[in-house]
Design a protein around this motif. Structure first.
Motif, PDB file in Angstrom:
ATOM      1  N   TRP A 113     -43.399   6.266   3.948  1.00 41.68           N
ATOM      2  CA  TRP A 113     -43.586   7.093   5.134  1.00 41.68           C
ATOM      3  C   TRP A 113     -42.419   8.062   5.254  1.00 41.68           C
ATOM      4  CZ3 TRP A 113     -40.349   6.590   9.561  1.00 41.68           C
ATOM      5  CH2 TRP A 113     -39.498   5.463   9.560  1.00 41.68           C
ATOM      6  N   PHE A 114     -42.527   9.001   6.198  1.00 42.73           N
ATOM      7  CA  PHE A 114     -41.622  10.139   6.211  1.00 42.73           C
ATOM      8  C   PHE A 114     -41.124  10.430   7.629  1.00 42.73           C
ATOM      9  CE2 PHE A 114     -44.732  10.489   2.874  1.00 42.73           C
ATOM     10  CZ  PHE A 114     -43.947  10.720   1.740  1.00 42.73           C
ATOM     11  N   LEU A 115     -39.871  10.863   7.681  1.00 41.37           N
ATOM     12  CA  LEU A 115     -39.270  11.266   8.950  1.00 41.37           C
ATOM     13  C   LEU A 115     -38.490  12.559   8.719  1.00 41.37           C
ATOM     14  CD1 LEU A 115     -38.347  10.973  11.876  1.00 41.37           C
ATOM     15  CD2 LEU A 115     -36.632   9.308  11.110  1.00 41.37           C
ATOM     16  N   LEU A 116     -38.886  13.595   9.447  1.00 40.08           N
ATOM     17  CA  LEU A 116     -38.174  14.868   9.408  1.00 40.08           C
ATOM     18  C   LEU A 116     -37.613  15.143  10.787  1.00 40.08           C
ATOM     19  CD1 LEU A 116     -41.234  15.536   7.760  1.00 40.08           C
ATOM     20  CD2 LEU A 116     -39.546  17.040   6.723  1.00 40.08           C
ATOM     21  N   ALA A 117     -36.382  15.625  10.851  1.00 41.27           N
ATOM     22  CA  ALA A 117     -35.753  15.877  12.145  1.00 41.27           C
ATOM     23  C   ALA A 117     -34.880  17.112  12.046  1.00 41.27           C
ATOM     24  CB  ALA A 117     -34.916  14.673  12.580  1.00 41.27           C
ATOM     25  N   GLY A 118     -34.918  17.933  13.080  1.00 35.02           N
ATOM     26  CA  GLY A 118     -34.083  19.125  13.057  1.00 35.02           C
ATOM     27  C   GLY A 118     -34.238  19.955  14.312  1.00 35.02           C
ATOM     28  N   TRP A 194     -35.539  13.578   5.980  1.00 34.25           N
ATOM     29  CA  TRP A 194     -34.989  14.922   5.800  1.00 34.25           C
ATOM     30  C   TRP A 194     -34.547  15.395   7.171  1.00 34.25           C
ATOM     31  CZ3 TRP A 194     -34.753  19.837   7.379  1.00 34.25           C
ATOM     32  CH2 TRP A 194     -34.389  20.846   6.476  1.00 34.25           C
ATOM     33  N   ALA A 195     -33.268  15.748   7.306  1.00 32.06           N
ATOM     34  CA  ALA A 195     -32.767  16.161   8.613  1.00 32.06           C
ATOM     35  C   ALA A 195     -31.757  17.289   8.454  1.00 32.06           C
ATOM     36  CB  ALA A 195     -32.118  14.979   9.337  1.00 32.06           C
ATOM     37  N   ALA A 196     -31.820  18.252   9.358  1.00 37.80           N
ATOM     38  CA  ALA A 196     -30.847  19.344   9.391  1.00 37.80           C
ATOM     39  C   ALA A 196     -30.772  19.879  10.812  1.00 37.80           C
ATOM     40  CB  ALA A 196     -31.235  20.455   8.415  1.00 37.80           C
ATOM     41  N   CYS A 197     -29.533  20.159  11.254  1.00 31.60           N
ATOM     42  CA  CYS A 197     -29.359  20.546  12.654  1.00 31.60           C
ATOM     43  C   CYS A 197     -27.910  20.977  12.871  1.00 31.60           C
ATOM     44  CB  CYS A 197     -29.718  19.369  13.561  1.00 31.60           C
ATOM     45  SG  CYS A 197     -28.832  17.842  13.157  1.00 31.60           S
ATOM     46  N   GLU A 198     -27.494  20.991  14.128  1.00 35.71           N
ATOM     47  CA  GLU A 198     -26.116  21.295  14.506  1.00 35.71           C
ATOM     48  C   GLU A 198     -25.168  20.221  13.973  1.00 35.71           C
ATOM     49  OE1 GLU A 198     -22.468  21.325  16.730  1.00 35.71           O
ATOM     50  OE2 GLU A 198     -23.989  19.758  16.915  1.00 35.71           O
ATOM     51  N   PHE A 199     -23.923  20.593  13.721  1.00 38.39           N
ATOM     52  CA  PHE A 199     -22.938  19.744  13.043  1.00 38.39           C
ATOM     53  C   PHE A 199     -22.742  18.384  13.730  1.00 38.39           C
ATOM     54  CE2 PHE A 199     -18.499  18.418  12.386  1.00 38.39           C
ATOM     55  CZ  PHE A 199     -18.408  18.429  11.000  1.00 38.39           C
ATOM     56  N   HIS A 200     -22.519  18.371  15.044  1.00 39.94           N
ATOM     57  CA  HIS A 200     -22.281  17.104  15.745  1.00 39.94           C
ATOM     58  C   HIS A 200     -23.523  16.217  15.722  1.00 39.94           C
ATOM     59  CE1 HIS A 200     -19.213  19.861  17.449  1.00 39.94           C
ATOM     60  NE2 HIS A 200     -18.446  18.790  17.435  1.00 39.94           N
ATOM     61  N   MET A 202     -25.827  16.326  13.420  1.00 36.49           N
ATOM     62  CA  MET A 202     -25.964  15.859  12.037  1.00 36.49           C
ATOM     63  C   MET A 202     -25.138  14.604  11.803  1.00 36.49           C
ATOM     64  SD  MET A 202     -24.176  15.640   8.950  1.00 36.49           S
ATOM     65  CE  MET A 202     -22.839  16.824   9.111  1.00 36.49           C
ATOM     66  N   ARG A 203     -23.893  14.601  12.265  1.00 34.59           N
ATOM     67  CA  ARG A 203     -23.022  13.438  12.040  1.00 34.59           C
ATOM     68  C   ARG A 203     -23.567  12.200  12.757  1.00 34.59           C
ATOM     69  NH1 ARG A 203     -16.765  15.118  12.520  1.00 34.59           N
ATOM     70  NH2 ARG A 203     -16.562  13.055  11.572  1.00 34.59           N
ATOM     71  N   ALA A 204     -24.099  12.390  13.958  1.00 34.42           N
ATOM     72  CA  ALA A 204     -24.682  11.260  14.690  1.00 34.42           C
ATOM     73  C   ALA A 204     -25.911  10.720  13.966  1.00 34.42           C
ATOM     74  CB  ALA A 204     -25.032  11.687  16.110  1.00 34.42           C
ATOM     75  N   LEU A 205     -26.771  11.616  13.500  1.00 36.76           N
ATOM     76  CA  LEU A 205     -27.959  11.199  12.756  1.00 36.76           C
ATOM     77  C   LEU A 205     -27.570  10.533  11.436  1.00 36.76           C
ATOM     78  CD1 LEU A 205     -30.214  14.314  13.365  1.00 36.76           C
ATOM     79  CD2 LEU A 205     -30.788  11.981  14.050  1.00 36.76           C
ATOM     80  N   ARG A 206     -26.587  11.079  10.756  1.00 37.34           N
ATOM     81  CA  ARG A 206     -26.156  10.521   9.471  1.00 37.34           C
ATOM     82  C   ARG A 206     -25.670   9.080   9.638  1.00 37.34           C
ATOM     83  NH1 ARG A 206     -21.534  13.862   6.815  1.00 37.34           N
ATOM     84  NH2 ARG A 206     -20.307  12.732   8.371  1.00 37.34           N
ATOM     85  N   HIS A 207     -24.894   8.859  10.682  1.00 41.01           N
ATOM     86  CA  HIS A 207     -24.421   7.494  10.942  1.00 41.01           C
ATOM     87  C   HIS A 207     -25.605   6.562  11.183  1.00 41.01           C
ATOM     88  CE1 HIS A 207     -21.999   4.185  12.496  1.00 41.01           C
ATOM     89  NE2 HIS A 207     -22.845   4.124  13.530  1.00 41.01           N
ATOM     90  N   SER A 224     -25.864  19.975   7.999  1.00 44.37           N
ATOM     91  CA  SER A 224     -25.650  20.762   9.219  1.00 44.37           C
ATOM     92  C   SER A 224     -25.833  22.229   8.879  1.00 44.37           C
ATOM     93  CB  SER A 224     -24.261  20.507   9.807  1.00 44.37           C
ATOM     94  OG  SER A 224     -23.241  20.924   8.926  1.00 44.37           O
ATOM     95  N   TYR A 225     -26.544  22.937   9.735  1.00 42.49           N
ATOM     96  CA  TYR A 225     -26.815  24.360   9.526  1.00 42.49           C
ATOM     97  C   TYR A 225     -25.914  25.252  10.371  1.00 42.49           C
ATOM     98  CZ  TYR A 225     -31.108  23.688   6.769  1.00 42.49           C
ATOM     99  OH  TYR A 225     -32.016  23.379   5.783  1.00 42.49           O
ATOM    100  N   TRP A 226     -25.294  24.665  11.401  1.00 38.77           N
ATOM    101  CA  TRP A 226     -24.408  25.445  12.256  1.00 38.77           C
ATOM    102  C   TRP A 226     -23.579  24.481  13.092  1.00 38.77           C
ATOM    103  CZ3 TRP A 226     -25.128  25.895  17.848  1.00 38.77           C
ATOM    104  CH2 TRP A 226     -26.213  25.143  18.331  1.00 38.77           C
ATOM    105  N   LYS A 227     -22.573  25.014  13.778  1.00 39.17           N
ATOM    106  CA  LYS A 227     -21.750  24.190  14.667  1.00 39.17           C
ATOM    107  C   LYS A 227     -21.532  24.939  15.968  1.00 39.17           C
ATOM    108  CE  LYS A 227     -17.446  21.581  15.054  1.00 39.17           C
ATOM    109  NZ  LYS A 227     -16.112  21.284  14.472  1.00 39.17           N
TER     110      LYS A 227
END
Length: 249
Positions: A113-118, A194-200, A202-207, A224-227
């Motif tokens: 299954w798949f999860l995309l977030a951004g 697959w996830a991409a978003c603002e820097f902070h 991104m770090r929360a999602l990565r953890h 992260s695509y921007w901060k």
């Protein structure tokens, strides 16, 4: 391998597809040798600077491609940088120098299954990812947009649920994207994320994905695509430092 020589492209069309997303269609003779099948690949827009200094480069996703044109979708913010300001004012006939394309970043399709977030900056890439999933794919896409009017109709497999998160004021302290992801039912089997978003965010999602859900690297793409409150150049520096620190952990 040598980087492709930047090409001069022409604005063929520019229009708002939602209040905070503007689509610029590029084409012209410079597109004649553009590689095929580059949807979700990145390109570099080059903006000339005074006194012949090095041009500013800004990175965007090819959201759609045809034989004679590519579409590039720009998420617009109140604090506009050179790329979003250019996109807001782009008119047919204008020209811009474009580098790339760079590698495509697609979700690992070998999953149960798949999860995309951004957020809105990743919506073009997520749209391409959703459209290329197998017809029997199941899972979620969690998409953060500025207003309800920024919600789009997306081409997706019928068993991929779309969850919209409205966030008019992204900041460094809150992560509504993560909160919505954590509220989802975690399905059985091996997920691909697959996830991409603002820097902070991104770090929360990565953890969450790496430490809490313990996803293997093979099934996790996150960027992260921007901060918030940073220029793209400042963000690139912090992104590089963050990646180096992450490798040591």
């Amino acid at each position: 391998m040598a980087k492709p020589t930047p090409r001069m492209l022409e604005v063929l069309d520019a229009k708002y597809i939602t209040p905070n997303m503007r689509r610029v269609t590029l084409g012209g003779n410079g597109l004649s040798d553009f590689p095929e099948d580059q949807e979700s690949a990145y390109i570099k827009l080059l903006f000339p600077q005074p006194n012949d200094t090095r041009p500013l480069m800004r990175t965007y996703t090819v959201s759609a491609q045809r034989d004679d044109a590519i579409d590039v979708d720009f998420a617009l913010h109140d604090a506009e940088g050179p790329a979003s300001m250019w996109a807001r004012n782009a008119q047919p006939g204008q020209q811009i120098l474009v580098g790339g394309p760079g590698p495509k970043k697609l979700i690992n399709n070998a999953a149960d299954w798949f999860l995309l977030a951004g957020d809105m900056t990743a919506l073009p890439a997520i749209s391409v990812n959703l459209a290329q999933l197998p017809d029997d794919a199941r899972g979620y896409a969690v998409l953060e947009v500025t207003t309800e009017l920024d919600m789009q109709i997306l081409n997706k497999p019928k068993n991929m649920e779309i969850h919209w998160v409205i966030n008019a004021s992204p900041n460094a302290n809150d992560c509504p994207l993560l909160e919505r992801v954590k509220a989802l039912a975690w399905l059985d089997g091996q997920p691909a994320v697959w996830a991409a978003c603002e820097f902070h965010s991104m770090r929360a999602l990565r953890h969450y994905f790496k430490t809490i859900q313990q996803l293997p690297k093979t099934h996790l793409y996150i960027s992260s695509y921007w901060k918030v409150d940073n220029t793209e150049d400042q963000h690139k520096v912090e992104k590089r430092q963050d990646a180096q620190t992450e490798l040591l952990n």
